[in-house]
Scaffold this motif. Structure first.
Motif, PDB file in Angstrom:
ATOM      1  N   THR A 105       0.951  -1.283   0.135  1.00 55.64           N
ATOM      2  CA  THR A 105      -0.120  -0.051   0.019  1.00 55.64           C
ATOM      3  C   THR A 105       0.841   1.146  -0.440  1.00 55.64           C
ATOM      4  O   THR A 105       0.450   2.775  -0.339  1.00 55.64           O
ATOM      5  N   MET A 106       2.121   1.363   0.749  1.00 53.86           N
ATOM      6  CA  MET A 106       2.656   2.270   0.825  1.00 53.86           C
ATOM      7  C   MET A 106       3.097   2.891  -0.621  1.00 53.86           C
ATOM      8  O   MET A 106       3.344   3.752  -1.338  1.00 53.86           O
ATOM      9  N   LEU A 107       3.893   1.146  -1.905  1.00 51.48           N
ATOM     10  CA  LEU A 107       4.097   1.707  -2.803  1.00 51.48           C
ATOM     11  C   LEU A 107       2.791   2.282  -3.525  1.00 51.48           C
ATOM     12  O   LEU A 107       3.761   2.650  -4.334  1.00 51.48           O
ATOM     13  N   LEU A 108       1.903   1.998  -3.652  1.00 49.07           N
ATOM     14  CA  LEU A 108       1.346   2.701  -4.294  1.00 49.07           C
ATOM     15  C   LEU A 108       1.008   3.650  -3.785  1.00 49.07           C
ATOM     16  O   LEU A 108       0.783   4.867  -4.573  1.00 49.07           O
ATOM     17  N   PHE A 160      13.724  19.360 -12.512  1.00 50.14           N
ATOM     18  CA  PHE A 160      12.993  18.102 -12.503  1.00 50.14           C
ATOM     19  C   PHE A 160      13.687  16.799 -12.604  1.00 50.14           C
ATOM     20  O   PHE A 160      12.990  15.993 -12.150  1.00 50.14           O
ATOM     21  N   LEU A 161      14.699  16.692 -13.002  1.00 48.95           N
ATOM     22  CA  LEU A 161      15.079  15.357 -12.860  1.00 48.95           C
ATOM     23  C   LEU A 161      15.823  14.815 -11.325  1.00 48.95           C
ATOM     24  O   LEU A 161      15.923  13.750 -11.128  1.00 48.95           O
ATOM     25  N   LEU A 162      16.403  15.888 -11.067  1.00 47.44           N
ATOM     26  CA  LEU A 162      16.588  15.841  -9.771  1.00 47.44           C
ATOM     27  C   LEU A 162      15.419  15.090  -9.080  1.00 47.44           C
ATOM     28  O   LEU A 162      15.900  14.735  -7.526  1.00 47.44           O
ATOM     29  N   GLY A 163      14.340  15.853  -9.277  1.00 45.60           N
ATOM     30  CA  GLY A 163      12.718  15.113  -7.875  1.00 45.60           C
ATOM     31  C   GLY A 163      13.151  14.223  -8.957  1.00 45.60           C
ATOM     32  O   GLY A 163      12.392  13.690  -8.141  1.00 45.60           O
ATOM     33  N   GLU A 164      12.919  13.938  -9.825  1.00 42.97           N
ATOM     34  CA  GLU A 164      12.403  12.312 -10.679  1.00 42.97           C
ATOM     35  C   GLU A 164      12.991  10.846 -10.015  1.00 42.97           C
ATOM     36  O   GLU A 164      12.795  10.149  -9.566  1.00 42.97           O
ATOM     37  N   VAL A 165      14.303  11.828  -9.797  1.00 42.49           N
ATOM     38  CA  VAL A 165      15.910  10.793  -9.101  1.00 42.49           C
ATOM     39  C   VAL A 165      14.996  10.204  -7.773  1.00 42.49           C
ATOM     40  O   VAL A 165      14.729   9.385  -7.577  1.00 42.49           O
ATOM     41  N   CYS A 166      14.944  11.133  -7.093  1.00 43.88           N
ATOM     42  CA  CYS A 166      14.879  11.292  -6.453  1.00 43.88           C
ATOM     43  C   CYS A 166      13.483  10.733  -5.857  1.00 43.88           C
ATOM     44  O   CYS A 166      12.706   9.549  -5.052  1.00 43.88           O
ATOM     45  N   TRP A 167      12.435  10.682  -6.130  1.00 45.69           N
ATOM     46  CA  TRP A 167      10.951   9.765  -5.835  1.00 45.69           C
ATOM     47  C   TRP A 167      11.206   8.685  -6.663  1.00 45.69           C
ATOM     48  O   TRP A 167      10.550   7.589  -6.506  1.00 45.69           O
ATOM     49  N   ILE A 168      12.057   8.065  -7.755  1.00 40.52           N
ATOM     50  CA  ILE A 168      12.329   6.763  -8.312  1.00 40.52           C
ATOM     51  C   ILE A 168      13.097   5.616  -7.203  1.00 40.52           C
ATOM     52  O   ILE A 168      12.688   5.306  -6.923  1.00 40.52           O
ATOM     53  N   ALA A 169      13.794   6.542  -6.787  1.00 37.63           N
ATOM     54  CA  ALA A 169      14.767   5.515  -5.448  1.00 37.63           C
ATOM     55  C   ALA A 169      13.555   5.629  -4.518  1.00 37.63           C
ATOM     56  O   ALA A 169      13.814   3.963  -4.060  1.00 37.63           O
ATOM     57  N   ASP A 170      12.285   6.686  -4.298  1.00 37.76           N
ATOM     58  CA  ASP A 170      11.712   5.824  -3.259  1.00 37.76           C
ATOM     59  C   ASP A 170      10.436   5.175  -3.543  1.00 37.76           C
ATOM     60  O   ASP A 170      10.637   3.917  -2.622  1.00 37.76           O
ATOM     61  N   LEU A 171      11.094   5.138  -4.749  1.00 35.61           N
ATOM     62  CA  LEU A 171       9.898   3.655  -5.139  1.00 35.61           C
ATOM     63  C   LEU A 171      10.221   3.007  -4.616  1.00 35.61           C
ATOM     64  O   LEU A 171       9.730   1.532  -4.527  1.00 35.61           O
ATOM     65  N   PHE A 172      12.062   2.244  -4.941  1.00 35.72           N
ATOM     66  CA  PHE A 172      12.887   0.769  -4.664  1.00 35.72           C
ATOM     67  C   PHE A 172      12.856   0.620  -3.541  1.00 35.72           C
ATOM     68  O   PHE A 172      13.124  -0.131  -2.382  1.00 35.72           O
ATOM     69  N   LEU A 173      12.940   1.550  -2.499  1.00 33.07           N
ATOM     70  CA  LEU A 173      13.251   1.761  -0.677  1.00 33.07           C
ATOM     71  C   LEU A 173      11.974   1.930   0.383  1.00 33.07           C
ATOM     72  O   LEU A 173      12.090   1.509   0.954  1.00 33.07           O
ATOM     73  N   ILE A 174      10.819   2.365  -0.429  1.00 32.70           N
ATOM     74  CA  ILE A 174       9.657   2.663   0.457  1.00 32.70           C
ATOM     75  C   ILE A 174       8.829   1.250   0.885  1.00 32.70           C
ATOM     76  O   ILE A 174       8.750   1.411   2.519  1.00 32.70           O
ATOM     77  N   ARG A 175       8.677   0.110   0.417  1.00 32.55           N
ATOM     78  CA  ARG A 175       8.466  -1.228   1.137  1.00 32.55           C
ATOM     79  C   ARG A 175       9.812  -1.482   1.737  1.00 32.55           C
ATOM     80  O   ARG A 175       9.589  -1.690   3.375  1.00 32.55           O
ATOM     81  N   ARG A 176      11.216  -1.256   1.936  1.00 39.50           N
ATOM     82  CA  ARG A 176      11.840  -1.808   2.684  1.00 39.50           C
ATOM     83  C   ARG A 176      11.558  -0.968   4.110  1.00 39.50           C
ATOM     84  O   ARG A 176      11.743  -1.102   5.469  1.00 39.50           O
TER      85      ARG A 176
END
Length: 143
Positions: free
Chosen positions: A51-54, A111-127
């Motif tokens: 759910t946190m990933l979504l 813009f790309l800096l913000g997107e990198v932060c967001w994409i990194a969280d997609l991989f980290l949020i479950r952990r």
């Protein structure tokens, strides 16, 4: 002292909500828990990693998932990085349409800096969610 069948059933039902390496530690602590501690653990609300990933996928650019798992400082930092990044993305689009390459590169970088932060969280949020759940239960068992 708790019944091992109850503890094993609880852990089996919630094993995906904790880091795998902590299950044996939790089991040992739960077996030694008092009845009041056990009741607090049993009725505590755990966050669901999927759910946190979504949440992170759809509205994670604002750092909301970090606020949910009580990581306020990193949530504020993410908000401070991603909000200007979204504005920079919009500005980048307009600058691109107006063929202003000088400022367009800066906007694209933000813009790309913000997107990198967001994409990194997609991989980290479950952990991070599993660690949050472990810390919550561990706190209840140490009271």
């Amino acid at each position: 002292m708790q019944n091992s069948d109850q503890v094993d059933t609880y852990l089996m039902m919630h094993q995906n909500k904790f880091p795998r390496t902590t299950l044996t530690i939790l089991r040992a602590k739960m077996l030694d828990a008092s009845d009041s501690q056990w009741n607090k653990v049993r009725f505590s609300e755990l966050k669901e990693p999927n759910t946190m990933l979504l949440i992170s996928l759809f509205i994670g650019r604002f750092g909301i998932e970090r606020f949910i798992i009580k990581r306020r400082v990193s949530g504020i930092l993410k908000l401070l990085i991603c909000l200007p990044a979204i504005a920079a993305g919009i500005a980048c689009l307009f600058l691109f349409l107006m063929q202003e390459n000088e400022y367009g590169k800066l906007c694209l970088f933000l813009f790309l800096l913000g997107e990198v932060c967001w994409i990194a969280d997609l991989f980290l949020i479950r952990r991070m969610t599993r660690e949050y759940n472990y810390n919550q239960i561990n706190k209840l068992l140490n009271e």
